[in-house]
Scaffold this motif. Structure first.
Motif, short mmCIF file in Angstrom:
data_model
loop_
_atom_site.label_atom_id
_atom_site.label_comp_id
_atom_site.label_asym_id
_atom_site.label_seq_id
_atom_site.Cartn_x
_atom_site.Cartn_y
_atom_site.Cartn_z
N LYS A 105 8.08 13.98 4.45
CA LYS A 105 9.44 14.30 3.98
C LYS A 105 9.49 14.58 2.48
O LYS A 105 10.44 14.22 1.79
CB LYS A 105 10.40 13.15 4.31
CG LYS A 105 10.42 12.73 5.78
CD LYS A 105 10.79 13.88 6.70
CE LYS A 105 10.83 13.40 8.15
NZ LYS A 105 11.15 14.52 9.09
N LYS A 106 8.44 15.22 1.96
CA LYS A 106 8.41 15.59 0.57
C LYS A 106 8.95 17.01 0.40
O LYS A 106 8.94 17.82 1.33
CB LYS A 106 6.99 15.51 0.01
CG LYS A 106 6.36 14.12 0.11
CD LYS A 106 7.11 13.10 -0.72
CE LYS A 106 6.45 11.73 -0.65
NZ LYS A 106 7.18 10.72 -1.46
N LEU A 166 0.61 11.12 3.15
CA LEU A 166 0.31 11.65 4.48
C LEU A 166 -0.82 10.87 5.15
O LEU A 166 -0.77 10.59 6.36
CB LEU A 166 -0.07 13.14 4.36
CG LEU A 166 -0.12 13.96 5.65
CD1 LEU A 166 1.22 13.90 6.38
CD2 LEU A 166 -0.50 15.39 5.33
N VAL A 167 -1.86 10.52 4.41
CA VAL A 167 -2.95 9.74 4.98
C VAL A 167 -2.45 8.36 5.42
O VAL A 167 -2.83 7.86 6.48
CB VAL A 167 -4.11 9.60 3.98
CG1 VAL A 167 -5.07 8.52 4.41
CG2 VAL A 167 -4.85 10.92 3.86
N ASP A 168 -1.58 7.75 4.63
CA ASP A 168 -1.02 6.46 5.00
C ASP A 168 -0.25 6.56 6.32
O ASP A 168 -0.33 5.66 7.17
CB ASP A 168 -0.06 5.96 3.91
CG ASP A 168 -0.78 5.67 2.59
OD1 ASP A 168 -2.01 5.84 2.55
OD2 ASP A 168 -0.11 5.28 1.63
N ILE A 169 0.47 7.64 6.49
CA ILE A 169 1.26 7.82 7.70
C ILE A 169 0.36 7.95 8.93
O ILE A 169 0.55 7.28 9.95
CB ILE A 169 2.18 9.05 7.56
CG1 ILE A 169 3.24 8.80 6.49
CG2 ILE A 169 2.84 9.39 8.90
CD1 ILE A 169 4.03 10.03 6.12
N GLY A 188 -0.35 4.68 11.15
CA GLY A 188 0.22 4.76 12.49
C GLY A 188 -0.80 4.45 13.56
O GLY A 188 -0.51 3.73 14.53
N LEU A 189 -2.01 4.96 13.39
CA LEU A 189 -3.05 4.69 14.38
C LEU A 189 -3.49 3.22 14.33
O LEU A 189 -3.76 2.60 15.36
CB LEU A 189 -4.25 5.61 14.14
CG LEU A 189 -4.02 7.09 14.48
CD1 LEU A 189 -5.21 7.93 14.04
CD2 LEU A 189 -3.76 7.28 15.97
N PRO A 224 -8.32 2.04 1.39
CA PRO A 224 -7.30 0.99 1.24
C PRO A 224 -6.53 0.70 2.53
O PRO A 224 -6.27 -0.47 2.84
CB PRO A 224 -6.37 1.59 0.17
CG PRO A 224 -7.24 2.51 -0.61
CD PRO A 224 -8.17 3.11 0.40
N ILE A 225 -6.20 1.75 3.31
CA ILE A 225 -5.47 1.55 4.56
C ILE A 225 -6.37 0.87 5.59
O ILE A 225 -5.96 -0.07 6.29
CB ILE A 225 -4.97 2.89 5.11
CG1 ILE A 225 -4.04 3.56 4.10
CG2 ILE A 225 -4.26 2.71 6.44
CD1 ILE A 225 -2.82 2.75 3.75
#
Length: 463
Positions: free
Chosen positions: A53-54, A346-349, A353-354, A390-391
């Motif tokens: 949502k950027k 985006l990578v965090d999302i 999510g996975l 980090p995630i």
């Protein structure tokens, strides 16, 4: 017979038909590596708009913020290719490579030997593995051509590139080298893990042995029958028949004093000795603390020692410069992709999510698959660890998963899809005189057929 229109052999084995089908699809649809980088840029841009949502201007700013972020790493990568190429092309090394490459008597054996060269070379160092695999593929093709044997040159080159799928379990593993350094950016979350623990554990050792056996056999059985091998293109024949510039001896008769000094082996050996003294001192005082700079230094000074003559070594470096052209051009583009997926979240999302649907049992496999997906957008082990590490470690700590195994799962995923990512094939293609679409069908086939090794390993094997 045109390579793009080869007829499938109904009597061939399943692997032949599978590889042939993917090779034909690749020839027809696969874009050039630089085009691939632009496509990934567009995908990351749209992902930031739709998922993160950027705003478009935000994504442009993230893109440029990351554009030059990989300059230092690109120099390390370029030196890895150049120093590895110089060693692989040193006259003494080339002599032994040619002896072994003369052993295969047919195309399937050639593909198997090329895969072994590439895989074992990558276990030592990914840069050396790329070049050794490519040089071995070229020399195997030359030997088979001298013998009048029909062979599938793109498959043999793809086989030599296979080691890119499993290098992250070897001595130059960038994630393993990173988490072994005191003060690394995730030390407070996972501590410092000695490189020996990363390298020597049941899961990694088992997978390294499996990949030294199974992919070469896959390459062997992928090779089409002689009558189904495509005719060599004129430009391929020119590459195979080209003189070997690396073995040209220098005639110093009548040379000036300046020329004799330039070719003096004393200077070369003194410089190599200086480098070796530091390397030995470093290991003696700091232990086995390999990092990418030290690995490149080792390969640099080994190469200088092999040539002795500094002028000849510089000539070997010059001849390998073409192999890094794509790296120089494309790394800023991938840096831009890295910036968009990192700063937009985006990578965090995607990774978060996975991870949220994982259990302690499924988490290693999901981490591996997530890393395999992200690698298509961030084709750098160190770069990917910066955005996914980090995630992955936070998720591992949240569900009580082993952080070492989590790190290895990210590393394996990062390498598995290298065979579907044409970026790292640039140096191989430059050495062997092919295009990405010539080999990508085969490399994707090898990747898919080898995938169960990774998936079973990360799911069931302990560290």
């Amino acid at each position: 017979m045109n390579q793009a229109n080869r007829r499938l052999d109904d009597k061939g084995n399943f692997l032949m038909r599978f590889g042939d089908k993917l090779a034909n699809l690749s020839m027809k649809y696969m874009p050039e590596p630089s085009t691939f980088a632009v496509i990934f840029t567009i995908i990351a841009f749209l992902g930031g708009l739709l998922l993160a949502k950027k705003s478009p201007l935000d994504m442009v700013n993230y893109w440029y913020k990351g554009f030059w972020s990989l300059l230092a790493f690109s120099m390390q990568i370029s030196l890895g290719v150049i120093t590895g190429s110089a060693i692989a092309n040193a006259p003494g090394v080339k002599k032994w490579i040619r002896k072994i490459c003369d052993v295969p008597k047919n195309g399937p054996q050639g593909a198997l030997v090329a895969a072994l060269f590439g895989i074992l070379g990558h276990y030592i160092h990914w840069g050396l593995g790329i070049v050794v695999g490519a040089v071995a593929s070229l020399e195997i093709a030359r030997a088979l051509r001298r013998k009048g044997v029909k062979f599938d040159y793109p498959l043999i080159v793809a086989a030599g590139f296979t080691g890119e799928m499993c290098w992250h379990g070897g001595l130059s593993a960038s994630i393993g080298l990173t988490i072994a350094q005191p003060g690394h950016f995730l030390e407070s979350e996972m501590g410092v893990i000695p490189f020996t623990e990363y390298l020597i554990n049941p899961m990694n050792i088992t997978l390294l042995i499996a990949f030294a056996i199974v992919p070469p056999l896959i390459c062997y059985f992928l090779h089409p029958k002689p009558e189904k091998c495509a005719e060599l293109r004129p430009e391929t024949i020119a590459v195979l028949d080209a003189p070997d510039l690396h073995t040209t001896k220098v005639d110093l008769s009548g040379a000036t004093i300046g020329e004799r000094i330039s070719h003096s082996r004393i200077l070369g050996y003194l410089l190599a000795l200086l480098g070796f003294v530091y390397i030995i001192y470093n290991f003696a005082t700091k232990g086995f603390n390999l990092d990418m700079d030290l690995v490149n230094a080792i390969f640099l000074f080994v190469g200088i020692a092999l040539y002795g003559d500094l002028t000849q070594y510089v000539a070997a470096v010059k001849n390998s410069i073409g192999g890094i052209t794509g790296i120089v051009f494309q790394f800023p583009l991938y840096g831009g992709v890295l910036g968009m997926v990192q700063y937009s979240g985006l990578v965090d999302i995607v990774a978060g999510g996975l991870a949220s649907i994982s259990t302690p049992f499924t988490f290693p496999l999901i981490t591996f698959l997530t890393a395999a997906f992200i690698n298509m957008f961030v084709p750098s082990g160190g770069g990917q660890w910066a955005v996914q590490g980090p995630i992955a470690i936070a998720s591992a700590n949240a569900i009580g998963a082993d952080v070492l195994k989590t790190s290895l799962c990210v590393a394996y995923g990062n390498t598995w899809t290298n065979l579907a990512q044409p970026f790292w094939a640039i140096a191989t293609l430059g050495i062997c005189g092919l295009k990405a679409k010539d080999i990508m069908g085969y490399t994707i086939a090898i990747m898919l057929l080898s995938g169960p090794i990774f998936m079973l390993g990360v799911t069931f094997l302990p560290v």
